[in-house]
Design a protein around this motif. Structure first.
Motif, PDB file in Angstrom:
ATOM      1  N   TRP A  47       4.374 -15.416   2.437  1.00 37.88           N
ATOM      2  CA  TRP A  47       3.391 -16.475   2.195  1.00 37.88           C
ATOM      3  C   TRP A  47       1.960 -15.982   2.305  1.00 37.88           C
ATOM      4  CZ3 TRP A  47       6.392 -19.500  -0.096  1.00 37.88           C
ATOM      5  CH2 TRP A  47       7.701 -19.709   0.350  1.00 37.88           C
ATOM      6  N   THR A  48       1.682 -14.999   3.164  1.00 36.94           N
ATOM      7  CA  THR A  48       0.309 -14.521   3.331  1.00 36.94           C
ATOM      8  C   THR A  48       0.067 -13.198   2.624  1.00 36.94           C
ATOM      9  OG1 THR A  48       0.817 -13.293   5.353  1.00 36.94           O
ATOM     10  CG2 THR A  48       0.217 -15.629   5.595  1.00 36.94           C
ATOM     11  N   ALA A  49       1.132 -12.543   2.173  1.00 41.04           N
ATOM     12  CA  ALA A  49       1.058 -11.232   1.519  1.00 41.04           C
ATOM     13  C   ALA A  49       0.592 -10.134   2.469  1.00 41.04           C
ATOM     14  CB  ALA A  49       0.177 -11.273   0.271  1.00 41.04           C
ATOM     15  N   ALA A  50       0.686 -10.366   3.773  1.00 37.22           N
ATOM     16  CA  ALA A  50       0.345  -9.317   4.733  1.00 37.22           C
ATOM     17  C   ALA A  50       1.307  -8.144   4.570  1.00 37.22           C
ATOM     18  CB  ALA A  50       0.411  -9.860   6.156  1.00 37.22           C
ATOM     19  N   PRO A  51       0.812  -6.913   4.555  1.00 33.24           N
ATOM     20  CA  PRO A  51       1.708  -5.759   4.351  1.00 33.24           C
ATOM     21  C   PRO A  51       2.672  -5.576   5.520  1.00 33.24           C
ATOM     22  CG  PRO A  51      -0.502  -5.033   4.932  1.00 33.24           C
ATOM     23  CD  PRO A  51      -0.593  -6.506   4.716  1.00 33.24           C
ATOM     24  N   MET A  52       3.927  -5.310   5.186  1.00 31.97           N
ATOM     25  CA  MET A  52       4.962  -5.077   6.193  1.00 31.97           C
ATOM     26  C   MET A  52       5.538  -3.660   6.106  1.00 31.97           C
ATOM     27  SD  MET A  52       5.412  -7.734   8.182  1.00 31.97           S
ATOM     28  CE  MET A  52       3.627  -7.957   8.202  1.00 31.97           C
ATOM     29  N   THR A  53       5.599  -3.091   4.917  1.00 35.15           N
ATOM     30  CA  THR A  53       5.920  -1.670   4.753  1.00 35.15           C
ATOM     31  C   THR A  53       4.994  -1.103   3.694  1.00 35.15           C
ATOM     32  OG1 THR A  53       7.604  -1.909   3.013  1.00 35.15           O
ATOM     33  CG2 THR A  53       8.356  -2.087   5.305  1.00 35.15           C
ATOM     34  N   ALA A  54       4.517   0.108   3.919  1.00 39.00           N
ATOM     35  CA  ALA A  54       3.607   0.749   2.973  1.00 39.00           C
ATOM     36  C   ALA A  54       3.724   2.253   3.142  1.00 39.00           C
ATOM     37  CB  ALA A  54       2.166   0.291   3.207  1.00 39.00           C
ATOM     38  N   GLY A  55       3.324   2.983   2.116  1.00 39.00           N
ATOM     39  CA  GLY A  55       3.432   4.429   2.190  1.00 39.00           C
ATOM     40  C   GLY A  55       2.516   5.117   1.216  1.00 39.00           C
ATOM     41  N   LEU A  56       2.400   6.422   1.370  1.00 37.18           N
ATOM     42  CA  LEU A  56       1.591   7.227   0.461  1.00 37.18           C
ATOM     43  C   LEU A  56       2.091   8.662   0.480  1.00 37.18           C
ATOM     44  CD1 LEU A  56      -1.887   8.023   2.072  1.00 37.18           C
ATOM     45  CD2 LEU A  56       0.045   7.158   3.364  1.00 37.18           C
ATOM     46  N   ARG A  57       1.859   9.339  -0.625  1.00 37.24           N
ATOM     47  CA  ARG A  57       2.179  10.768  -0.711  1.00 37.24           C
ATOM     48  C   ARG A  57       0.990  11.572  -0.214  1.00 37.24           C
ATOM     49  NH1 ARG A  57       6.532  11.965  -4.141  1.00 37.24           N
ATOM     50  NH2 ARG A  57       6.268  14.024  -3.217  1.00 37.24           N
ATOM     51  N   ARG A  58       1.269  12.642   0.490  1.00 33.35           N
ATOM     52  CA  ARG A  58       0.242  13.566   0.961  1.00 33.35           C
ATOM     53  C   ARG A  58       0.727  14.986   0.688  1.00 33.35           C
ATOM     54  NH1 ARG A  58      -3.444  11.969   5.072  1.00 33.35           N
ATOM     55  NH2 ARG A  58      -4.457  10.062   4.337  1.00 33.35           N
ATOM     56  N   GLY A  59       0.130  15.649  -0.284  1.00 33.70           N
ATOM     57  CA  GLY A  59       0.571  16.988  -0.632  1.00 33.70           C
ATOM     58  C   GLY A  59       2.028  16.973  -1.061  1.00 33.70           C
ATOM     59  N   ALA A  60       2.854  17.825  -0.439  1.00 36.77           N
ATOM     60  CA  ALA A  60       4.280  17.874  -0.764  1.00 36.77           C
ATOM     61  C   ALA A  60       5.095  16.866   0.027  1.00 36.77           C
ATOM     62  CB  ALA A  60       4.821  19.277  -0.507  1.00 36.77           C
ATOM     63  N   GLY A  61       4.452  16.173   0.988  1.00 35.59           N
ATOM     64  CA  GLY A  61       5.182  15.243   1.837  1.00 35.59           C
ATOM     65  C   GLY A  61       4.743  13.810   1.646  1.00 35.59           C
ATOM     66  N   ALA A  62       5.093  12.970   2.613  1.00 33.67           N
ATOM     67  CA  ALA A  62       4.799  11.544   2.485  1.00 33.67           C
ATOM     68  C   ALA A  62       4.799  10.897   3.857  1.00 33.67           C
ATOM     69  CB  ALA A  62       5.825  10.864   1.586  1.00 33.67           C
ATOM     70  N   VAL A  63       4.149   9.716   3.919  1.00 30.35           N
ATOM     71  CA  VAL A  63       4.110   8.911   5.127  1.00 30.35           C
ATOM     72  C   VAL A  63       4.576   7.507   4.772  1.00 30.35           C
ATOM     73  CG1 VAL A  63       2.659   7.948   6.953  1.00 30.35           C
ATOM     74  CG2 VAL A  63       2.187  10.241   6.071  1.00 30.35           C
ATOM     75  N   LEU A  64       5.502   6.974   5.572  1.00 29.67           N
ATOM     76  CA  LEU A  64       5.946   5.586   5.435  1.00 29.67           C
ATOM     77  C   LEU A  64       5.613   4.859   6.726  1.00 29.67           C
ATOM     78  CD1 LEU A  64       7.545   3.180   4.202  1.00 29.67           C
ATOM     79  CD2 LEU A  64       9.612   4.192   5.198  1.00 29.67           C
ATOM     80  N   TRP A  65       4.934   3.718   6.605  1.00 25.97           N
ATOM     81  CA  TRP A  65       4.615   2.878   7.759  1.00 25.97           C
ATOM     82  C   TRP A  65       5.395   1.580   7.673  1.00 25.97           C
ATOM     83  CZ3 TRP A  65       2.383  -1.990   7.378  1.00 25.97           C
ATOM     84  CH2 TRP A  65       2.056  -2.605   8.603  1.00 25.97           C
ATOM     85  N   VAL A  66       5.976   1.168   8.790  1.00 23.48           N
ATOM     86  CA  VAL A  66       6.667  -0.124   8.866  1.00 23.48           C
ATOM     87  C   VAL A  66       6.060  -0.917  10.014  1.00 23.48           C
ATOM     88  CG1 VAL A  66       8.807   0.758   7.877  1.00 23.48           C
ATOM     89  CG2 VAL A  66       8.507   0.798  10.347  1.00 23.48           C
ATOM     90  N   ALA A  67       5.921  -2.223   9.828  1.00 26.82           N
ATOM     91  CA  ALA A  67       5.201  -3.054  10.788  1.00 26.82           C
ATOM     92  C   ALA A  67       5.972  -3.279  12.082  1.00 26.82           C
ATOM     93  CB  ALA A  67       4.865  -4.406  10.144  1.00 26.82           C
ATOM     94  N   ALA A  68       7.280  -3.088  12.065  1.00 29.00           N
ATOM     95  CA  ALA A  68       8.111  -3.374  13.234  1.00 29.00           C
ATOM     96  C   ALA A  68       9.362  -2.513  13.168  1.00 29.00           C
ATOM     97  CB  ALA A  68       8.483  -4.863  13.255  1.00 29.00           C
ATOM     98  N   PRO A  69      10.107  -2.389  14.261  1.00 28.75           N
ATOM     99  CA  PRO A  69      11.386  -1.683  14.202  1.00 28.75           C
ATOM    100  C   PRO A  69      12.325  -2.330  13.187  1.00 28.75           C
ATOM    101  CG  PRO A  69      10.734  -2.086  16.476  1.00 28.75           C
ATOM    102  CD  PRO A  69       9.788  -2.883  15.618  1.00 28.75           C
ATOM    103  N   PRO A  70      13.278  -1.575  12.636  1.00 29.18           N
ATOM    104  CA  PRO A  70      14.141  -2.126  11.587  1.00 29.18           C
ATOM    105  C   PRO A  70      15.171  -3.124  12.083  1.00 29.18           C
ATOM    106  CG  PRO A  70      14.809   0.109  12.127  1.00 29.18           C
ATOM    107  CD  PRO A  70      13.542  -0.141  12.876  1.00 29.18           C
ATOM    108  N   GLY A  71      15.328  -3.283  13.393  1.00 28.70           N
ATOM    109  CA  GLY A  71      16.305  -4.225  13.932  1.00 28.70           C
ATOM    110  C   GLY A  71      17.389  -3.502  14.707  1.00 28.70           C
ATOM    111  N   GLU A  72      18.216  -4.273  15.380  1.00 28.82           N
ATOM    112  CA  GLU A  72      19.240  -3.697  16.245  1.00 28.82           C
ATOM    113  C   GLU A  72      20.253  -2.877  15.470  1.00 28.82           C
ATOM    114  OE1 GLU A  72      22.686  -5.282  19.359  1.00 28.82           O
ATOM    115  OE2 GLU A  72      20.991  -6.574  18.847  1.00 28.82           O
ATOM    116  N   ARG A  73      20.612  -3.345  14.270  1.00 28.80           N
ATOM    117  CA  ARG A  73      21.583  -2.616  13.445  1.00 28.80           C
ATOM    118  C   ARG A  73      20.914  -1.743  12.394  1.00 28.80           C
ATOM    119  NH1 ARG A  73      26.167  -7.266  12.123  1.00 28.80           N
ATOM    120  NH2 ARG A  73      27.145  -7.303  14.198  1.00 28.80           N
TER     121      ARG A  73
END
Length: 659
Positions: free
Chosen positions: A136-162
């Protein structure tokens, strides 16, 4: 402290170590991340060996990480930390209550969290791509970017118990950022109903199924029970398209449903419910197979159906009674036809229809439920005999019985008459695969249930190699989160656990698989227990055959290895070493639908390989085949294309002479 120590190990790691499918969670509390990452074949190792890293909330910043990412590492950042801040993922002033997401991989799919969270709204670095937002607010919850040969992924919270309760498409997101699945399997089965694919490009779909790791399509054969020019032509084209891609095709039969036309033409043979109405239940219109005339007519029709098409096998599925609610729902309870009632009356002295009137005592109910279960087992064994007679005419046919599990949900026996303890002993004397279907009552339970199901069946039979498991990939009737249907990480965990515990995994059904999941299905289905680098060699150990992503020619166990395409080297079960080799002349075995045992390059025009399979095998080579030998004897090649061979079921050695 563990994170700081890990950084030191990173600097000391060999360059080649980063290429292996290893991950490391840089925290004493690893959470569910191992379940997430291992579901597509990544393996946990110390940080000095890893290629994928998880930095949990609160991880300290270090300049070493920017260099490591530039050189090819994939770094997952969880929530707020000085390390996340260093890469530009910074907590803002606002917060948002998160209960539902929209993910770019399936924008129309509702993703709902069972337990909402109050989370800060983060600012993102320039160039970051948002993959999931609060709905509803479009607030980012997962986002990422490439850096050189690698990459970074950010997640707003742990993925859950399972590991899948919040962000179902984390693994697809990692692939978007450059992660490559480490292994490939081509052993999945899938159920197929042409009603959902009536006007499609069959060649396109056959190629798509093959890329998704599907080895066999179980086709809804009731649509083709009666011959018609249009239907027969469609099915023939479907089988031809699948064979060209190396996919087997099974006749999926759902007795006591026969066909719409058979139902219309034979009202006298219709099954009855306990309210004495015709048993048209959901999509199935059930016939009375206890009636000898009906059973004989259906058997003749099934034999003609098998004869008319170039099937590779037959799957007799769900041949028992209704319903999941058992005797408590008379409007769905079967069988209550006159033949069954007369048989029971002669044995027990009363009409079972009385169970739904004045006669409701427990001993009477038990007598009929046991009689009903015994009848279902006798009908299943009778139809197994019918299929075996068809195999005498077509020796290439594989046979499958799909049967609902009654070990994990013990109420199934009384609900539908299913009793696996009566059928499994048949494996001692009959050649068929027993495909276990977990009932709808447990679809909401987690992936670990497949280990429990496998353990329950190991007690009942020694023929573990003949057991398979059927996964129902459908909207579940229970309240489940985050999606009604299994998709993303949940699906991959299900497939991975099932593949680790059963020789074969089937998916119901082909049309229900969501497009974002297709790329990673082959990786989830791979059962690799070990991978390591020993000098110039990569060692892979697997319980069943597996594909290793590979470019160029390869030596396997020190020998020239011709079982490979341009992207994959295909390995037999067991432990094998793979290393680069100079370009090799000679034919290649691009795909083999069968259990590869060995392969060798004989000459510039000849290849030899051995295999084993319950069904006939399909071999796809990279060039046309002139002639073949099967176990040393010349045989006329049976082709599904210039370089595609249809080979006999069983265990054989093939020598192929190419142009």
């Amino acid at each position: 402290m563990r994170l700081l120590a890990s950084i030191g190990l990173l600097c000391a790691a060999s360059l080649w170590a980063g290429e292996l499918p290893y991950f490391s969670v840089l925290s004493e509390d690893v959470g569910a991340w191992p379940d997430v990452l291992s579901s597509i074949g990544l393996q946990p190792e110390p940080a000095g060996m890893a290629h994928v890293f998880v930095a949990r909330s609160g991880s300290p910043a270090s300049v070493e990480w920017k260099a490591r990412v530039e050189k090819g590492a994939i770094l997952i950042l969880e929530g707020e930390s000085s390390l996340a801040d260093m890469f530009g993922f910074r907590r803002g002033k606002d917060s948002v209550r998160v209960q539902s997401l929209m993910d770019v991989h399936s924008p129309k799919l509702p993703v709902v969290w069972e337990k909402g969270l109050e989370l800060p709204v983060f600012e993102l670095p320039e160039g970051a791509r948002v993959f999931a937002r609060e709905r509803w607010t479009a607030a980012p919850m997962t986002a990422g970017l490439r850096r050189g040969a690698g990459a970074v992924l950010w997640v707003a919270a742990p993925p859950g118990e399972r590991g899948y309760e919040r962000f179902p498409y984390l693994l697809e997101t990692l692939c978007d950022l450059g992660l490559e699945p480490p292994f490939r399997s081509s052993r999945l089965w899938a159920f197929f109903d042409s009603a959902y694919r009536s006007r499609v490009d069959l060649d396109y779909f056959a190629a798509r199924w093959r890329k998704a790791g599907i080895a066999a399509l179980h086709v809804a054969a009731w649509h083709f029970y009666e011959s018609s020019a249009e239907g027969d032509a469609y099915l023939a084209r479907l089988i031809e398209a699948c064979h060209r891609e190396g996919i087997l095709v099974y006749a999926w039969i759902e007795l006591p449903h026969v066909s719409e036309k058979f139902w219309e033409e034979h009202p006298e043979w219709r099954e009855k419910t306990a309210v004495l109405q015709d048993a048209q239940l959901d999509w199935r219109k059930l016939m009375n197979l206890t009636n000898r005339d009906c059973a004989s007519a259906v058997a003749g029709g099934v034999r003609r159906l098998i004869e008319r098409f170039d099937w590779d096998g037959v799957n007799m599925a769900e041949l028992y009674f209704e319903s999941l609610e058992g005797i408590g729902n008379p409007s769905r309870f079967t069988p209550m036809n006159d033949d069954v009632r007369n048989l029971f009356r002669a044995a027990q002295g009363f009409d079972p229809i009385e169970l739904f009137g004045a006669r409701k005592d427990a001993p009477s109910q038990r007598a009929f439920l046991d009689f009903r279960s015994d009848l279902a087992s006798r009908i299943e064994e009778e139809w197994l005999t019918v299929l075996e007679s068809a195999r005498r005419e077509k020796p290439q046919l594989d046979l499958v019985l799909t049967h609902v599990d009654d070990r994990f949900d013990k109420g199934m026996r009384d609900a539908i008459g299913a009793d696996v303890s009566r059928l499994l002993p048949l494996l001692d004397h009959h050649a068929f695969t027993f495909l276990i279907e977990d009932p709808a009552t447990i679809w909401h339970l987690g992936p670990q249930r497949y280990r429990s199901i496998a353990e329950a069946y190991q007690i009942l039979t020694t023929h573990r190699e003949k057991l398979a498991i059927d996964l129902n990939i459908v909207d579940r009737y229970q309240n489940v989160y985050p999606t009604k249907q299994q998709t993303g990480t949940e699906l991959f965990q299900l497939v991975h656990q099932a593949s680790a515990n059963f020789q074969r995994v089937a998916l119901y059904f082909e049309n229900s698989l969501l497009p974002p999941d297709l790329k990673l299905l082959p990786a989830a289905a791979a059962a690799v227990s070990r991978m390591e680098r020993l000098e110039s060699k990569t060692v892979v150990e697997s319980a069943v055959g597996v594909g290793l992503p590979w470019k160029g020619a390869a030596l396997v166990d020190g020998q020239r290895w011709p079982a490979a395409d341009d992207e994959t080297v295909w390995l037999p079960a067991g432990s094998h070493s793979v290393e680069l080799a100079p370009p090799q002349p000679g034919p290649r075995l691009l795909r083999l639908n069968g259990e590869l045992r060995a392969a060798r390059a004989v000459s510039a025009t000849t290849i030899e390989f051995s295999y084993q399979g319950a069904a006939r095998a399909i071999a796809v080579l990279d060039r046309p085949v002139r002639r073949i030998q099967v176990d040393g004897a010349d045989e006329a090649p049976v082709k599904a294309g210039p370089a595609t061979l249809l080979l006999p079921r069983g265990q054989h050695v093939i020598t192929a002479y190419t142009e």
